[in-house]
Design an enzyme around this catalytic site. Structure first.
Site, PDB file in Angstrom:
ATOM      1  N   TYR A  27       2.627   7.515   6.186  1.00  0.00           N
ATOM      2  CA  TYR A  27       2.172   6.301   5.517  1.00  0.00           C
ATOM      3  C   TYR A  27       3.261   5.852   4.556  1.00  0.00           C
ATOM      4  O   TYR A  27       3.841   6.663   3.819  1.00  0.00           O
ATOM      5  CB  TYR A  27       0.878   6.555   4.736  1.00  0.00           C
ATOM      6  CG  TYR A  27       0.434   5.369   3.903  1.00  0.00           C
ATOM      7  CD1 TYR A  27      -0.435   4.426   4.423  1.00  0.00           C
ATOM      8  CD2 TYR A  27       0.902   5.185   2.596  1.00  0.00           C
ATOM      9  CE1 TYR A  27      -0.839   3.330   3.672  1.00  0.00           C
ATOM     10  CE2 TYR A  27       0.510   4.092   1.841  1.00  0.00           C
ATOM     11  CZ  TYR A  27      -0.368   3.167   2.390  1.00  0.00           C
ATOM     12  OH  TYR A  27      -0.740   2.079   1.636  1.00  0.00           O
ATOM     13  N   GLU A  79       2.579  -2.706   4.191  1.00  0.00           N
ATOM     14  CA  GLU A  79       2.042  -1.382   4.490  1.00  0.00           C
ATOM     15  C   GLU A  79       2.385  -1.011   5.927  1.00  0.00           C
ATOM     16  O   GLU A  79       2.126  -1.793   6.842  1.00  0.00           O
ATOM     17  CB  GLU A  79       0.523  -1.389   4.294  1.00  0.00           C
ATOM     18  CG  GLU A  79      -0.149  -0.044   4.505  1.00  0.00           C
ATOM     19  CD  GLU A  79      -1.646  -0.118   4.264  1.00  0.00           C
ATOM     20  OE1 GLU A  79      -2.113   0.447   3.264  1.00  0.00           O
ATOM     21  OE2 GLU A  79      -2.340  -0.773   5.061  1.00  0.00           O
TER      22      GLU A  79
END
Length: 251
Positions: A109, A197
């Site tokens: 992530y 993101e």
């Protein structure tokens, strides 16, 4: 302003962030044409809506034949899709993204945003990708790593390398992550974004890092400086179909 995944990946590719080849489609037939143009024997078909959690809602399908691609696209297009991130609303699916299916060794992530508390642009990263980052923060907060960027010095390569090693990456992967983070930082600043993101930022079986999914939000207050971003946001269903007809390439 929010953007679809395929639009986010177009921005990523522009700033040197690796993404899998892909094409958008507005019909099952266009999805089949996209798969044939991409080549290979395995594809992902992904509904394009402004919400995460599409996989659990049936909006992400792995396909091993063009017949499966056609069926997956037909099941998504023209329907309304509600996910746990859609705020209780069912969102219309007007486009699907057809991409190469990749062999994933590990999911990471990575995000960049403005941290209101520290008043700094910050990176948030975790070796536990592919899941909701809030869940990681609740269950294993030690897996969350944060970098605050000095607004005078900017992002430094040594910060990227440290983050890579904190996540257990090897030297070659640290070099790749550094390039990705520097590209994200440049994209974030030059396009006046509020959030980027990558979830997941995947390590493929080959050891290569690649952004398999992406979310981009821009600052509405800076819209007047970025007419191209505003045009992307305002892409209507008719325009989207036209875009699909000319087969947008992601790289």
């Amino acid at each position: 302003m929010n953007f679809h995944e395929y639009q986010a990946k177009e921005l990523f590719a522009e700033f040197g962030i690796p993404v899998p080849p892909g094409k958008v489609a507005a019909s099952p037939e266009q999805a089949v044409d996209a798969a044939k143009a991409l080549g290979g024997s395995q594809w992902m078909v992904k509904a394009q809506i402004h919400a995460g959690g599409r996989g659990k809602a049936g909006g992400v399908k792995f396909c091993k034949s063009t017949d499966e691609v056609k069926a997956a696209a037909a099941a998504m297009l023209g329907r309304d899709m509600e996910t746990y991130q859609s705020g209780g609303r069912a969102l219309p699916v007007n486009l699907v993204l057809v991409t190469d299916a990749t062999n994933i060794a590990k999911e990471l992530y990575l995000s960049i945003l403005v941290d209101r508390d520290s008043k700094a642009v910050s990176f948030i990263a975790s070796a536990q990708g592919g899941v909701d980052i809030e869940q990681v923060a609740r269950e294993t907060p030690e897996d969350i790593h944060t970098i605050e960027i000095n607004f005078v010095e900017g992002l430094q390569p040594y910060q990227c390398r440290k983050l890579a090693f904190d996540m257990g990456l090897d030297a070659k992967q640290a070099t790749q992550l550094t390039k990705i983070m520097l590209g994200l930082y440049k994209l974030f600043n030059e396009r006046d974004l509020a959030l980027v993101e990558l979830n997941p930022l995947a390590i493929l079986d080959s050891g290569v890092l690649m952004a398999l999914d992406g979310k981009v939000n821009s600052d509405d207050n800076a819209e007047f400086r970025h007419p191209k971003l505003a045009a992307m946001r305002d892409l209507s269903q008719e325009d989207a179909a036209e875009a699909a007809a000319v087969q947008h390439n992601l790289n």
